[in-house]
Each structure stands twice: as structure tokens, then as C-alpha cells.
Design a protein around this motif. Structure first.
Motif, PDB file in Angstrom:
ATOM      1  N   THR A 154       0.885  -1.158   0.000  1.00  0.00           N
ATOM      2  CA  THR A 154       0.000   0.000   0.000  1.00  0.00           C
ATOM      3  C   THR A 154       0.927   1.213   0.000  1.00  0.00           C
ATOM      4  O   THR A 154       2.134   1.069  -0.214  1.00  0.00           O
ATOM      5  N   ILE A 155       0.399   2.384   0.199  1.00  0.00           N
ATOM      6  CA  ILE A 155       1.266   3.557   0.359  1.00  0.00           C
ATOM      7  C   ILE A 155       1.240   4.000   1.813  1.00  0.00           C
ATOM      8  O   ILE A 155       0.250   3.791   2.528  1.00  0.00           O
ATOM      9  N   GLY A 156       2.330   4.560   2.250  1.00  0.00           N
ATOM     10  CA  GLY A 156       2.435   5.058   3.618  1.00  0.00           C
ATOM     11  C   GLY A 156       3.221   6.352   3.648  1.00  0.00           C
ATOM     12  O   GLY A 156       3.880   6.715   2.665  1.00  0.00           O
ATOM     13  N   TYR A 157       3.160   7.031   4.759  1.00  0.00           N
ATOM     14  CA  TYR A 157       3.891   8.295   4.915  1.00  0.00           C
ATOM     15  C   TYR A 157       5.092   8.049   5.807  1.00  0.00           C
ATOM     16  O   TYR A 157       4.953   7.553   6.929  1.00  0.00           O
ATOM     17  N   ILE A 158       6.282   8.327   5.301  1.00  0.00           N
ATOM     18  CA  ILE A 158       7.478   8.176   6.120  1.00  0.00           C
ATOM     19  C   ILE A 158       7.958   9.546   6.587  1.00  0.00           C
ATOM     20  O   ILE A 158       7.902  10.532   5.863  1.00  0.00           O
ATOM     21  N   VAL A 159       8.429   9.578   7.824  1.00  0.00           N
ATOM     22  CA  VAL A 159       8.900  10.817   8.450  1.00  0.00           C
ATOM     23  C   VAL A 159      10.288  10.551   9.031  1.00  0.00           C
ATOM     24  O   VAL A 159      10.496   9.550   9.742  1.00  0.00           O
ATOM     25  N   ASP A 160      11.234  11.423   8.753  1.00  0.00           N
ATOM     26  CA  ASP A 160      12.593  11.285   9.256  1.00  0.00           C
ATOM     27  C   ASP A 160      12.664  11.842  10.678  1.00  0.00           C
ATOM     28  O   ASP A 160      12.702  13.047  10.889  1.00  0.00           O
ATOM     29  N   PHE A 170       2.677  -3.549   9.113  1.00  0.00           N
ATOM     30  CA  PHE A 170       1.824  -2.439   8.707  1.00  0.00           C
ATOM     31  C   PHE A 170       0.725  -2.946   7.770  1.00  0.00           C
ATOM     32  O   PHE A 170      -0.461  -2.643   7.941  1.00  0.00           O
ATOM     33  N   LEU A 171       1.124  -3.752   6.786  1.00  0.00           N
ATOM     34  CA  LEU A 171       0.170  -4.261   5.812  1.00  0.00           C
ATOM     35  C   LEU A 171      -0.756  -5.304   6.431  1.00  0.00           C
ATOM     36  O   LEU A 171      -1.956  -5.347   6.121  1.00  0.00           O
ATOM     37  N   THR A 172      -0.216  -6.144   7.306  1.00  0.00           N
ATOM     38  CA  THR A 172      -1.040  -7.169   7.961  1.00  0.00           C
ATOM     39  C   THR A 172      -2.166  -6.532   8.755  1.00  0.00           C
ATOM     40  O   THR A 172      -3.316  -6.996   8.722  1.00  0.00           O
ATOM     41  N   LYS A 173      -1.860  -5.461   9.464  1.00  0.00           N
ATOM     42  CA  LYS A 173      -2.892  -4.763  10.233  1.00  0.00           C
ATOM     43  C   LYS A 173      -3.971  -4.205   9.306  1.00  0.00           C
ATOM     44  O   LYS A 173      -5.160  -4.278   9.608  1.00  0.00           O
ATOM     45  N   LEU A 174      -3.541  -3.646   8.166  1.00  0.00           N
ATOM     46  CA  LEU A 174      -4.517  -3.119   7.217  1.00  0.00           C
ATOM     47  C   LEU A 174      -5.418  -4.224   6.677  1.00  0.00           C
ATOM     48  O   LEU A 174      -6.619  -4.032   6.499  1.00  0.00           O
ATOM     49  N   GLN A 175      -4.841  -5.391   6.401  1.00  0.00           N
ATOM     50  CA  GLN A 175      -5.625  -6.493   5.854  1.00  0.00           C
ATOM     51  C   GLN A 175      -6.702  -6.975   6.832  1.00  0.00           C
ATOM     52  O   GLN A 175      -7.687  -7.573   6.416  1.00  0.00           O
ATOM     53  N   ASN A 176      -6.484  -6.710   8.102  1.00  0.00           N
ATOM     54  CA  ASN A 176      -7.469  -7.118   9.107  1.00  0.00           C
ATOM     55  C   ASN A 176      -8.557  -6.069   9.324  1.00  0.00           C
ATOM     56  O   ASN A 176      -9.442  -6.256  10.156  1.00  0.00           O
ATOM     57  N   GLU A 177      -8.479  -4.972   8.583  1.00  0.00           N
ATOM     58  CA  GLU A 177      -9.455  -3.888   8.718  1.00  0.00           C
ATOM     59  C   GLU A 177     -10.399  -3.876   7.522  1.00  0.00           C
ATOM     60  O   GLU A 177     -10.118  -4.465   6.475  1.00  0.00           O
ATOM     61  N   LYS A 178     -11.505  -3.200   7.675  1.00  0.00           N
ATOM     62  CA  LYS A 178     -12.475  -3.086   6.589  1.00  0.00           C
ATOM     63  C   LYS A 178     -12.038  -1.951   5.672  1.00  0.00           C
ATOM     64  O   LYS A 178     -12.133  -0.774   6.030  1.00  0.00           O
ATOM     65  N   LEU A 179     -11.565  -2.317   4.493  1.00  0.00           N
ATOM     66  CA  LEU A 179     -11.006  -1.348   3.554  1.00  0.00           C
ATOM     67  C   LEU A 179     -11.783  -1.351   2.248  1.00  0.00           C
ATOM     68  O   LEU A 179     -12.465  -2.328   1.923  1.00  0.00           O
ATOM     69  N   PRO A 180     -11.670  -0.291   1.468  1.00  0.00           N
ATOM     70  CA  PRO A 180     -12.297  -0.287   0.137  1.00  0.00           C
ATOM     71  C   PRO A 180     -11.682  -1.364  -0.748  1.00  0.00           C
ATOM     72  O   PRO A 180     -10.500  -1.695  -0.603  1.00  0.00           O
ATOM     73  N   ALA A 181     -12.451  -1.876  -1.646  1.00  0.00           N
ATOM     74  CA  ALA A 181     -11.948  -2.873  -2.590  1.00  0.00           C
ATOM     75  C   ALA A 181     -11.030  -2.205  -3.607  1.00  0.00           C
ATOM     76  O   ALA A 181     -11.189  -1.037  -3.943  1.00  0.00           O
TER      77      ALA A 181
END
Length: 439
Positions: A157-163, A382-393
């Protein structure tokens, strides 16, 4: 003749249209050199497999293929790879020459273009491919109607990285990545630019990247692309997107016009984040390891802003690329066997790593996670947690969608330099996108 071995053939002109190649037809051979998988002099079946990526990905892929060839001594796999920029045109040229690879990495935004022209194998018809360990949403990434033309080579997926090194240096707090909104991003970015005395800009992201705008549109309650292959985003949403970028630039949160060179290169080492010119940006999550290595090892990974503030969730589980088999492969059963090995063999997954994203097979993803580098473990979690959530198809982009990045780049440049207002940018994009996407 066996139907499995005799896929559809398309005329050169139509296939050249897949990538808008002009002037290339005269350079293509009248017939292929057998790269699409023939029979070698040693009696082995030869498969040709192509993808895009760097030398590291090639090395890891080779390790997985060695395992396959040891388990299948009657099959030899030849490989080709190149950078992502020329890959699309080269793949179209291969098909136009009647010389397709057997197994190939397929761009997510190009799958329908190839599938609708009958050039890809319907994988749903092959018992040799087991997709039972994939979630419904993962399988849907390669489906067009009732047919399956691709399997995710990995999930991301996409994520925001912060230094965090920069935020600590300038005394700016990182927002809560689970609850922040686009307004929080703006405030954070403005504060960091100011605290650094303009030495570092708080953030930057590409307004021309379809994946970024797609998430923003969903958060506003719209499907950027509809399930039936149409443009679902409205002029108001695209206008709001460009207004957001303009407001960030006026506030000093992102660099001024012309600061970012679009031709600078996309590798982590070449990024403005690695140069410490900006403090945060959007990345594909499977790139976390490379970016963290290039930036000094102190990056934080957050969700995209607005996930708890909008009309609905915007993020989805997607894929950097799909594995597809050419309908014209001379050895489709063997190509499917190789594909099945790549997605369902745990040793192959360990060898290949997660440069293409988290394995789509959830059982294998869980099995290899403990052995991953810490940053790859973070992106996997990060992705595993998202997969366990209700997300748009998420589903394959419509025909013509591959043209949208260039359309957005042109419009974004005009908006960046003030030659086009956000409203004009929104209107122009909708006009051009409707022309690009097939009805």
C-alpha cells in the motif's frame, strides 16, 4: 492443435497501441526469436520470464528460480529485467513482435489493456494454480469479471514516512499516524520548514501519482475508478487535491516551484529525503527498507493522512505488479506451474524476500516474517494490520488508465508554476481522463 498452446495473436498495430509506441514498428522483427518459451537443445522446456526491478531484485529472484529448476529439472527459465521506466514499452514491443514472454510482471494499470485484447491466459481455467491461500481482496486484484488474468507478485500500500532524526533536530513533534488529517500534515510541514530556517522542507509528495490521488478521492467518498471500469472521481475532488498542494506550497510546507526535479530519479538513494532536503514523503510500503537505509535508519512509517477524518477509508491493499501468463505461451502448463511455485512455495518466498511486497499467500507471509530484516518486518506488520481492517476494494484499473500519470504530470507542472489554478487543473484533468479511459 492443442488450444492451450495456441493463444490469440494480435496485429502489430493494435498491440503497439498498448504503450503508444510510435515509430517502433519498423524496428520490430517479422517473427520472434523464440523468447516466448521454446525447447532447448538439451531437451528441456524453456520458459522466458520478465519483470522490472534492480540488480538486488534480480539476485533474489534468481535464488527462487534456482529452487524451481532443481525441483523441475526438465524446465529451464531464462530471465530478463530492466528499470521500470522502459519496461512498459519493451513489453508492448515483445507482444507486437509476436514474441511474448511466458511469465511476466504486469503493471496494475495495464492489466485490462492486455486482458481485453485476449493476450493473457485466463488463470481461472488452470487447476495447476492454487489461489486458495489468498484473500478475496488479493485475488480481485487480478480479476476482470469472472476471469483471472494475474496474481499479485506481492502486496503493498502507500504510507507516509517521516525522518525522526530531522524532527528531533528541529524540535517538531510527529503527528499521530493513526488519527492525523491533511490539516495536521500541513501544520507539521509548516512548523518543520520554519524551525529549520528553510534548510529542510516539511514534506513533499507527488500530486501526479494516481495511487495518492486515488486514496484522497476515496476519503471524499468517491471511487477514483468504478468497478465497471469508468472514471469515478469528480472535478471537485481533483480541484480540492490541487488546492491542498497549492496551500501547502504557499505556507512553505512543501518546496517552492521548480525545487523538485521530476527527472531526479526514483531510487531511495536519489530521493530528496535521503538528501535531507525534505523531512517526509509518501512511499510504497515495500520500499521502506531501501529508504530507511538511504536516510540513516530513523524513519517512522505512518498511515496516509485523513483515514479517520473523511467520508470513508481511502487506503487499500494493492500490488506493485501482477504475475501474468501470455495466452500465446508455447508451454502454458509449465508457466502456470512456475507461477504457482512463486506464490505458494515457502522456500521460494524466503529466497525472493519482499522487494515485490508482502507475499499474497497469507500463510507464507506469516511464515517468513520472523526471518525478515527489521524494516521489512515493519512494513509487513503495517500491511497485515490493514488487511485485518475493513477497507475499500481494489481492482484492475480501466483501459486507458496507464495514460493518466502523464496527464497528471503535465497538469501538475502547470499548477505548480501558477499557470493553471486548482479549479482549472481539476477541470482539465477530468476532460483529458475521460478521453483517455475507454467507455
Amino acid at each position: 492443435m492443442n488450444a492451450l498452446h495456441d493463444g490469440p495473436r494480435l496485429d502489430r498495430r493494435r498491440l503497439l497501441g498498448l504503450a503508444g509506441l510510435t515509430g517502433l514498428a519498423a524496428t520490430l522483427p517479422a517473427c520472434g526469436r523464440g523468447f516466448g518459451g521454446g525447447d532447448g537443445e538439451d531437451g528441456k522446456i524453456e520458459l522466458n520470464m520478465v519483470w522490472w526491478g534492480d540488480a538486488q531484485r534480480a539476485e533474489l529472484t534468481a535464488k527462487a528460480l534456482d529452487l524451481f529448476q532443481k525441483a523441475n529439472p526438465g524446465i529451464k527459465v531464462s530471465t530478463e529485467y530492466q528499470d521500470s521506466s522502459p519496461y512498459k514499452d519493451k513489453l508492448a514491443a515483445r507482444f507486437a513482435a509476436g514474441n511474448p514472454p511466458d511469465l511476466m510482471a504486469m503493471r496494475f494499470d495495464s492489466l485490462r489493456e492486455y486482458a481485453d485484447r485476449g493476450t493473457l491466459l485466463d488463470l481461472a481455467q488452470h487447476a495447476g494454480l492454487d489461489q486458495s491461500a489468498l484473500t478475496d481482496s488479493a485475488r480481485a486484484l487480478g480479476q476482470v469479471g469472472a476471469k483471472s488474468f494475474g496474481v499479485p507478485s506481492g502486496l503493498n500500500t502507500i504510507g507516509y514516512i517521516v525522518d525522526k532524526t530531522l524532527t528531533d533536530k528541529y524540535g517538531v513533534s510527529i503527528p499521530d499516524g493513526d488519527t492525523w488529517g491533511w490539516d495536521d500534515l500541513g501544520e507539521f510541514a509548516k512548523q518543520l520548514t520554519k524551525a529549520s530556517g528553510g534548510k529542510v522542507y516539511g514534506t513533499n509528495f507527488e500530486p501526479w501519482t494516481v495511487a495518492n490521488l486515488l486514496v484522497f478521492a476515496r476519503q471524499r467518498g468517491e471511487d477514483f475508478f468504478t468497478p465497471d471500469g469508468k472514471l469515478g472521481a469528480t472535478e471537485a475532488t481533483v480541484t480540492a487535491w490541487y488546492q491542498l498542494v497549492e496551500d501547502l506550497r504557499k505556507a512553505g510546507g512543501i518546496p517552492p516551484a521548480g525545487f523538485i526535479d521530476q527527472n531526479n530519479g526514483a531510487s531511495p538513494a536519489q530521493s530528496y529525503l535521503a538528501k535531507k532536503a525534505i523531512a517526509s514523503q509518501i512511499i510504497p510500503t515495500n520500499g521502506l527498507l531501501g529508504f530507511n537505509q538511504a536516510c540513516g535508519g530513523n524513519l517512522q512509517l505512518l498511515r496516509i493522512p485523513g483515514e479517520t477524518r473523511g467520508a470513508r477509508r481511502g487506503q487499500s491493499v494493492d500490488t506493485p505488479a501482477l504475475w501474468s501468463v501470455a495466452a500465446g505461451s508455447k508451454h502454458p502448463a509449465e508457466a502456470v506451474k512456475l507461477l504457482n511455485f512463486l506464490i505458494n512455495d515457502s522456500e521460494a518466498a524466503k529466497a525472493a524476500g519482499v522487494t515485490r511486497g508482502v507475499p499474497a499467500n497469507r500463510t507464507i507471509a506469516e511464515a517468513i516474517a520472523p526471518g525478515l530484516e527489521p524494516d521489512n518486518q515493519r512494513s509487513t506488520d503495517f500491511l497485515t494490520k490493514l488487511q485485518n481492517e475493513k477497507l475499500p476494494a481494489s481492482y484492475p484499473y480501466p483501459v486507458g488508465a496507464s495514460k493518466l500519470t502523464n496527464i497528471l504530470k503535465t497538469i501538475s507542472t502547470e499548477a505548480e508554476f501558477g499557470r493553471m489554478s486548482p479549479g482549472e487543473a481539476g477541470k482539465q484533468f477530468i476532460t483529458e481522463a475521460r478521453k483517455a479511459i475507454a467507455p
